[in-house]
Write an enzyme that holds these catalytic residues in place. Structure first.
Site, short mmCIF file in Angstrom:
data_model
loop_
_atom_site.label_atom_id
_atom_site.label_comp_id
_atom_site.label_asym_id
_atom_site.label_seq_id
_atom_site.Cartn_x
_atom_site.Cartn_y
_atom_site.Cartn_z
N GLY A 125 0.81 -1.21 0.00
CA GLY A 125 0.00 0.00 0.00
C GLY A 125 0.84 1.26 0.00
CG HIS A 126 3.45 1.81 2.58
ND1 HIS A 126 2.51 2.65 3.13
CD2 HIS A 126 3.59 0.79 3.46
CE1 HIS A 126 2.11 2.14 4.29
NE2 HIS A 126 2.75 1.02 4.51
CG HIS A 181 0.29 2.12 8.20
ND1 HIS A 181 1.45 2.66 8.69
CD2 HIS A 181 0.66 1.02 7.49
CE1 HIS A 181 2.48 1.90 8.33
NE2 HIS A 181 2.03 0.91 7.60
CG ASP A 199 7.16 -3.78 9.25
OD1 ASP A 199 6.55 -4.78 8.82
OD2 ASP A 199 6.99 -2.63 8.81
#
Lengths: 334, 334
Positions: free
Chosen positions: B58-59, B222, B112
């Site tokens: 999504g980035h 996000h 992460d």
């Protein structure tokens, strides 16, 4: 809820953006403020045919982002969605000219065609040899009324600028570039769709609304309506609807080869464009059509429109070789 | 009106996009489907330290678009806004490793950090030397509660990947790269704002609504809320609000030099980003701070969020020289 932009006075939008672009790429481009045009930075003394394009702003990175080695020598930006003046174009021709003639790459819109023609005549009066390539790839506007403006020019202009730009660096003559550009324009068609319209800076509302469950099919790049509403569908279905008429228009069949451009119209995410590219290549694979090269990204935008266009260019070894040649511009480098 | 995307089944969004990305750049990257990671295509036998990054999808173009010569050796994509698994990361480490060790570049998010740490331990068990760089540049999340997760990692990760990538090509050791990456992370801060939120594929509504006349200040990547609402203003005013705290946090003053990243969050037009860059450079010029290099574009996105981030990295000759080194990836080439 109204739509907002990162902008100061909307009247200053384009010149301020060009100042910001030049500041980001001082080694590549120089922005001349009045009259407004963008030329290559640095030494431009080696003789070659110069390539000049331009048109309304709001389609960035087109054309200002494509000035540099292997592509344009100058770009002439109008106001948002408005043609540059003949005076601007004439000035850019003069700045770009290196004594071997100037090729104008013109998208087919009435204002652009008129102003580029006047500028070409003014330059010819001053002894500069000028030829033009008209780019009219938008299949959605094919076969409209007799004597009308003809097909609009959209994303195929990137292929014309890239391929003619490479040929110009290799020493092609003005007549050769005119013929090459015309051949690319003839061999390329584009179809676009919008999931949502775009909004002009300083205006709070989009140029059109779409009901849930419908898309605008056959849109151009100026926030205008498309040729019709169609049901929303999966990426697979929508890519099929865009691509089928392109194959028919170009007479593409099993064994043919294409150069494909999947273009975001402004607010379409990279992941979505990658999905569209996946569906496009699957569609063409199924039909035995080879995708020689692809360009996927937002290159010819319509401000913040959501949606995409698909351009197919019938490819051959010469075109692919020129496509692969080095390019070094703000928006395209390889 | 609901928001629509160019997508098939939302569950297939990321893998289908990666298939489309690989098909657009067959000479640069190879997509390994299960477990999912992207590695450099072609010969990878020359010894060097391998760089691996990754995180939620999504980035894009982060991180998969930054795999290639001069930048990453592999990227590991999770689902949209979700960490990749330790198993995926371990597999990517194995695919990237060339026998001189592996540097992991990790944005500071709990998932992460955890999964990259487990993967590093698994790789170490198998005899691969692994070090990590934690990127935590988001100033909006500075000074939050003791023992909390700390600052988020956002657009400075591009500088870490580019600069460490260049040093790795030049033969830097794993320890040198670990130190270089930590120095960049320490010397960079980012602030972001949103004019409109983003929408997850398959969900019809944005993750938050903004009233007219307000922006969300200090957003992450996000779709989460920022640290507060502020009045909407001109690009000049908004850039000042983003940049002032960055100067304070980095202790930047007259005579200092920076590398600047003006980053679109997904649906911000190129013209707007150019205006933001103009305002940023004017702001820094006024304060006697030199902008050694700039990167302007949508590189670390939050799906279709409207808005931008500004990243400043305190620059010196070594960092600028590494920044200028050749890079050849799907999203960054020079």
């Amino acid at each position: 809820m109204s739509v907002r932009q990162l902008v100061n006075d909307p009247a200053d939008f384009v010149p301020e953006a060009l100042q910001g672009l030049q500041r980001a790429h001082p080694g590549l481009i120089r922005y001349h403020e009045d009259p407004a045009y963008v030329v290559r930075a640095g030494d431009s003394s080696a003789p070659k045919v110069a390539l000049v394009s331009g048109g309304g702003s709001g389609h960035e990175p087109l054309h200002t982002g494509f000035v540099g080695e292997g592509m344009l020598d100058a770009a002439v930006p109008g106001a948002v969605f408005a043609s540059p003046t003949a005076f601007q174009i004439r000035a850019a021709i003069g700045a770009a000219d290196r004594g071997r003639g100037v090729l104008l790459i013109v998208k087919n819109y009435t204002g652009d065609v008129l102003n580029f023609r006047i500028a070409a005549e003014l330059a010819a009066d001053d002894g500069i040899e000028v030829r033009s390539v008209l780019v009219d790839d938008d299949l959605a506007t094919d076969g409209q009324e007799e004597g009308g403006p003809g097909r609009r020019g959209t994303a195929a202009v990137v292929a014309v600028e890239k391929i003619c730009g490479a040929a110009a660096e290799r020493g092609a003559s003005l007549a050769e570039l005119e013929a090459l550009g015309a051949r690319i324009a003839r061999s390329a068609r584009t179809m676009a769709l919008a999931l949502a319209s775009c909004t002009q800076p300083g205006q709070p509302r989009p140029s059109f609304d779409l009901p849930d469950g419908e898309i605008e099919f056959g849109v151009g790049i100026h926030g205008e309506h498309g040729v019709g509403r169609r049901p929303f569908g999966s990426a697979r279905e929508l890519v099929g609807e865009l691509t089928r008429p392109l194959l028919a228009a170009l007479g593409l069949d099993r064994g043919d080869s294409v150069l494909a451009i999947v273009n975001g119209l402004g607010a379409t995410h990279a992941l979505e464009l990658s999905v569209v590219h996946r569906e496009l290549t699957a569609f063409l694979d199924d039909r035995g059509i080879d995708v020689a090269r692809s360009l996927v990204g937002s290159y010819v935008t319509s401000l913040d429109m959501r949606g995409c266009s698909v351009t197919l260019l019938r490819a051959d070894d010469e075109l692919v070789d020129l496509w692969d040649a080095p390019v070094r511009t703000p928006a395209l480098t390889w």
